[in-house]
Design a protein around this motif. Structure first.
Motif, PDB file in Angstrom:
ATOM      1  N   TYR A 101       1.610 -19.495  -9.061  1.00 38.67           N
ATOM      2  CA  TYR A 101       0.890 -18.632 -10.007  1.00 38.67           C
ATOM      3  C   TYR A 101      -0.328 -17.988  -9.351  1.00 38.67           C
ATOM      4  N   ALA A 102      -1.012 -18.760  -8.525  1.00 36.93           N
ATOM      5  CA  ALA A 102      -2.188 -18.217  -7.828  1.00 36.93           C
ATOM      6  C   ALA A 102      -1.776 -17.120  -6.848  1.00 36.93           C
ATOM      7  N   LEU A 103      -0.650 -17.294  -6.170  1.00 39.41           N
ATOM      8  CA  LEU A 103      -0.176 -16.270  -5.245  1.00 39.41           C
ATOM      9  C   LEU A 103       0.214 -14.993  -5.986  1.00 39.41           C
ATOM     10  N   VAL A 104       0.883 -15.141  -7.115  1.00 40.68           N
ATOM     11  CA  VAL A 104       1.273 -13.961  -7.903  1.00 40.68           C
ATOM     12  C   VAL A 104       0.035 -13.239  -8.418  1.00 40.68           C
ATOM     13  N   PHE A 105      -0.958 -13.990  -8.882  1.00 36.65           N
ATOM     14  CA  PHE A 105      -2.190 -13.383  -9.372  1.00 36.65           C
ATOM     15  C   PHE A 105      -2.932 -12.656  -8.247  1.00 36.65           C
ATOM     16  N   ALA A 106      -3.014 -13.294  -7.077  1.00 35.95           N
ATOM     17  CA  ALA A 106      -3.706 -12.670  -5.943  1.00 35.95           C
ATOM     18  C   ALA A 106      -2.963 -11.430  -5.468  1.00 35.95           C
ATOM     19  N   MET A 107      -1.633 -11.483  -5.441  1.00 37.53           N
ATOM     20  CA  MET A 107      -0.858 -10.306  -5.036  1.00 37.53           C
ATOM     21  C   MET A 107      -1.029  -9.161  -6.030  1.00 37.53           C
ATOM     22  N   ALA A 108      -1.106  -9.491  -7.308  1.00 37.62           N
ATOM     23  CA  ALA A 108      -1.325  -8.452  -8.322  1.00 37.62           C
ATOM     24  C   ALA A 108      -2.715  -7.831  -8.160  1.00 37.62           C
ATOM     25  N   CYS A 109      -3.713  -8.654  -7.869  1.00 40.48           N
ATOM     26  CA  CYS A 109      -5.074  -8.128  -7.690  1.00 40.48           C
ATOM     27  C   CYS A 109      -5.161  -7.226  -6.462  1.00 40.48           C
ATOM     28  N   PHE A 110      -4.568  -7.647  -5.352  1.00 41.90           N
ATOM     29  CA  PHE A 110      -4.591  -6.806  -4.162  1.00 41.90           C
ATOM     30  C   PHE A 110      -3.748  -5.555  -4.338  1.00 41.90           C
ATOM     31  N   GLY A 111      -2.654  -5.654  -5.093  1.00 38.24           N
ATOM     32  CA  GLY A 111      -1.854  -4.471  -5.391  1.00 38.24           C
ATOM     33  C   GLY A 111      -2.613  -3.473  -6.238  1.00 38.24           C
ATOM     34  N   LEU A 112      -3.371  -3.972  -7.214  1.00 43.46           N
ATOM     35  CA  LEU A 112      -4.211  -3.101  -8.033  1.00 43.46           C
ATOM     36  C   LEU A 112      -5.300  -2.450  -7.190  1.00 43.46           C
ATOM     37  N   GLY A 113      -5.881  -3.216  -6.288  1.00 46.37           N
ATOM     38  CA  GLY A 113      -6.881  -2.650  -5.372  1.00 46.37           C
ATOM     39  C   GLY A 113      -6.280  -1.584  -4.471  1.00 46.37           C
ATOM     40  N   LEU A 114      -5.037  -1.787  -4.052  1.00 44.20           N
ATOM     41  CA  LEU A 114      -4.353  -0.796  -3.232  1.00 44.20           C
ATOM     42  C   LEU A 114      -4.131   0.500  -4.004  1.00 44.20           C
ATOM     43  N   LEU A 115      -3.763   0.385  -5.258  1.00 45.85           N
ATOM     44  CA  LEU A 115      -3.579   1.581  -6.089  1.00 45.85           C
ATOM     45  C   LEU A 115      -4.900   2.308  -6.340  1.00 45.85           C
ATOM     46  N   MET A 116      -5.979   1.560  -6.534  1.00 42.59           N
ATOM     47  CA  MET A 116      -7.288   2.188  -6.722  1.00 42.59           C
ATOM     48  C   MET A 116      -7.737   2.924  -5.464  1.00 42.59           C
ATOM     49  N   ASN A 117      -7.455   2.335  -4.304  1.00 41.16           N
ATOM     50  CA  ASN A 117      -7.799   3.015  -3.057  1.00 41.16           C
ATOM     51  C   ASN A 117      -6.942   4.248  -2.835  1.00 41.16           C
ATOM     52  N   LEU A 118      -5.698   4.198  -3.273  1.00 41.71           N
ATOM     53  CA  LEU A 118      -4.852   5.376  -3.184  1.00 41.71           C
ATOM     54  C   LEU A 118      -5.413   6.501  -4.056  1.00 41.71           C
ATOM     55  N   TRP A 119      -5.912   6.148  -5.223  1.00 40.86           N
ATOM     56  CA  TRP A 119      -6.546   7.132  -6.093  1.00 40.86           C
ATOM     57  C   TRP A 119      -7.795   7.727  -5.433  1.00 40.86           C
ATOM     58  N   LEU A 120      -8.599   6.887  -4.802  1.00 35.34           N
ATOM     59  CA  LEU A 120      -9.787   7.379  -4.106  1.00 35.34           C
ATOM     60  C   LEU A 120      -9.402   8.244  -2.914  1.00 35.34           C
ATOM     61  N   LEU A 121      -8.302   7.913  -2.254  1.00 36.29           N
ATOM     62  CA  LEU A 121      -7.825   8.712  -1.136  1.00 36.29           C
ATOM     63  C   LEU A 121      -7.418  10.109  -1.597  1.00 36.29           C
ATOM     64  N   VAL A 122      -6.799  10.203  -2.748  1.00 35.44           N
ATOM     65  CA  VAL A 122      -6.351  11.498  -3.268  1.00 35.44           C
ATOM     66  C   VAL A 122      -7.516  12.290  -3.835  1.00 35.44           C
ATOM     67  N   ARG A 123      -8.394  11.637  -4.583  1.00 31.31           N
ATOM     68  CA  ARG A 123      -9.454  12.326  -5.299  1.00 31.31           C
ATOM     69  C   ARG A 123     -10.842  12.137  -4.705  1.00 31.31           C
ATOM     70  N   THR A 148      -9.841   0.445   3.733  1.00 32.02           N
ATOM     71  CA  THR A 148      -9.698  -0.596   2.723  1.00 32.02           C
ATOM     72  C   THR A 148      -8.232  -0.806   2.349  1.00 32.02           C
ATOM     73  N   MET A 149      -7.445   0.258   2.390  1.00 36.44           N
ATOM     74  CA  MET A 149      -6.017   0.110   2.138  1.00 36.44           C
ATOM     75  C   MET A 149      -5.353  -0.740   3.226  1.00 36.44           C
ATOM     76  N   VAL A 150      -5.787  -0.579   4.459  1.00 37.16           N
ATOM     77  CA  VAL A 150      -5.249  -1.409   5.545  1.00 37.16           C
ATOM     78  C   VAL A 150      -5.590  -2.871   5.298  1.00 37.16           C
ATOM     79  N   ILE A 151      -6.813  -3.133   4.873  1.00 36.71           N
ATOM     80  CA  ILE A 151      -7.226  -4.510   4.589  1.00 36.71           C
ATOM     81  C   ILE A 151      -6.401  -5.091   3.445  1.00 36.71           C
ATOM     82  N   ASN A 152      -6.143  -4.302   2.407  1.00 34.41           N
ATOM     83  CA  ASN A 152      -5.336  -4.776   1.288  1.00 34.41           C
ATOM     84  C   ASN A 152      -3.892  -5.043   1.700  1.00 34.41           C
ATOM     85  N   VAL A 153      -3.332  -4.202   2.556  1.00 35.62           N
ATOM     86  CA  VAL A 153      -1.965  -4.422   3.029  1.00 35.62           C
ATOM     87  C   VAL A 153      -1.887  -5.687   3.880  1.00 35.62           C
ATOM     88  N   VAL A 154      -2.888  -5.914   4.706  1.00 34.75           N
ATOM     89  CA  VAL A 154      -2.929  -7.141   5.508  1.00 34.75           C
ATOM     90  C   VAL A 154      -2.997  -8.361   4.597  1.00 34.75           C
TER      91      VAL A 154
END
Length: 89
Positions: free
Chosen positions: A4-26, A39-45
């Motif tokens: 459960y902790a891994l799924v929660f952490a993956m969801a949080c980093f995935g959300l952070g990745l999407l937010m960085n993608l938004w910042l990259l576009v806008r 920051t996207m590289v750090i989230n992917v790592v």
């Protein structure tokens, strides 16, 4: 419990990745876009490491090290390009 902790952490980093993608576009400036890419590289790592923990194999840790090194070099090269207009002097 760790699953459960891994799924929660993956969801949080995935959300952070999407937010960085938004910042990259806008992003308002080039510097903001460079920081978003870094920051996207750090989230992917982080996602690769978490996935490696979930699968129980060491291959993903090695892949995350390679992506981290390439991400660092590309961030430095892109910053030099922004500041000087060329990468190789």
């Amino acid at each position: 419990m760790i699953a459960y902790a891994l799924v929660f952490a993956m969801a949080c980093f995935g959300l952070g990745l999407l937010m960085n993608l938004w910042l990259l576009v806008r992003g308002p400036g080039r510097a903001d876009r460079v920081l978003a890419l870094d920051t996207m590289v750090i989230n992917v790592v982080a996602l690769l490491i978490l996935y490696g923990i979930r699968q129980g194999t060491g291959v993903y840790f090695e892949a995350s090290m390679l992506i981290a090194m390439v991400g660092f070099v590309s961030t430095v090269a892109y910053c030099r390009f922004i500041l000087r207009g060329d990468i190789i002097e």
